[in-house]
Design an enzyme around this catalytic site. Sequence first.
Site, PDB file in Angstrom:
ATOM      1  N   SER A  35       0.798  -1.287  -0.026  1.00  0.00           N
ATOM      2  CA  SER A  35       0.275  -0.112   0.004  1.00  0.00           C
ATOM      3  C   SER A  35       0.748   1.158   0.161  1.00  0.00           C
ATOM      4  O   SER A  35       0.238   2.249  -0.193  1.00  0.00           O
ATOM      5  CB  SER A  35      -0.939   0.033   1.185  1.00  0.00           C
ATOM      6  N   LYS A  86       0.322   4.374   6.803  1.00  0.00           N
ATOM      7  CA  LYS A  86      -0.242   5.103   5.782  1.00  0.00           C
ATOM      8  C   LYS A  86       0.304   6.618   5.719  1.00  0.00           C
ATOM      9  O   LYS A  86       1.024   6.955   6.975  1.00  0.00           O
ATOM     10  CB  LYS A  86      -1.762   4.988   5.716  1.00  0.00           C
TER      11      LYS A  86
END
Lengths: 159, 166
Positions: A44, A84
């Site tokens: 990701s 993230k």
Amino acid sequence: MASSFWNIAYQQAMKSGVLVAKVYSFLHVTTNYLAFPAYAFGPSMIPTLHPSGNVVLAERISKLSRGDVVVFQSPEDPNKLPTKRVVGLEGDSVSFVVDPGKNDESRTIVVPKGHVWVEGDYTQNSRDSRSFGPVPYALVQGRLLWRVWPFQDFGPIGS
Amino acid sequence: MRWLRYLNQWRGTAKEALEQVSIVAKFLCLIHVTDRYIISSTHVQGPSMLPTLNLTGDVILAEHLSHRFGKIGLGDIVLVRSPTDPTRMVTKRVLGLEGHRLSFSADPLVGDSSISVVVPKGHVWIQGDNLYASTDSRNFGPVPYNLIEGKALLRVWPPRFFGSLR
């Protein structure tokens, strides 16, 4: 005579125990208030982080700003710690495509007070705030500062 | 060169001072670790948990072990970090775990309109015992489990209310 052997053994054990406790307390306070190492893997955050794994250093001192890569406790699964990038702080308006597989329909959300909006750099394969919503600030564990391994990429993790 | 001799004279004192400081530092580390990870005392105040907790403030003992092992259950009074203000802690009761369905009244003063929710995975539903004066999950929604930082054990102050909280 036997009792003095056990006395000495007991004293040694106590000394070692105290030393272990001191070292552990020190490490613990450092890890919780200053910086800690982490292992990040997964697709990701391509190209910022390698999907096959990175050992990074995360710090807990700075206040978060937009563009920081953070480690946080997942609101979906209390045992997971995703990594993230912070795309929006409280009060920011973030726009995102709701279902990229289906169509281009996009939505705009204002990040509520006390929360941050996180998204992976590789949006095509990232489970982030677009799925589980804004993350309460208190769930953020630290900001990624430096990559330690792989050695070819030793260096700061930037915006 | 005279100042170098000065420094040498103070070396013994400096070493002793450092030793004393390190003893204090170690003690503080130990107190801190106990307070944060095992058991701590907290002062709680406000109207949202009446009649269980007093308006003017109580000191309660809270333990910080249960939430790490998933042992928070329905009806537990928990210390939670506020989702709207990360610098504040709130004390509320857990009324729903993940997967539970709950109904609550949108406005308890007005009455009947009732809303039904299912608590999502990884979250809990917290409410104050005093429905009329509490900002809780009815306002800010279900709270991620990891925001729970402790479970209240018993009240230690005021002395006449010493004992378990139910």
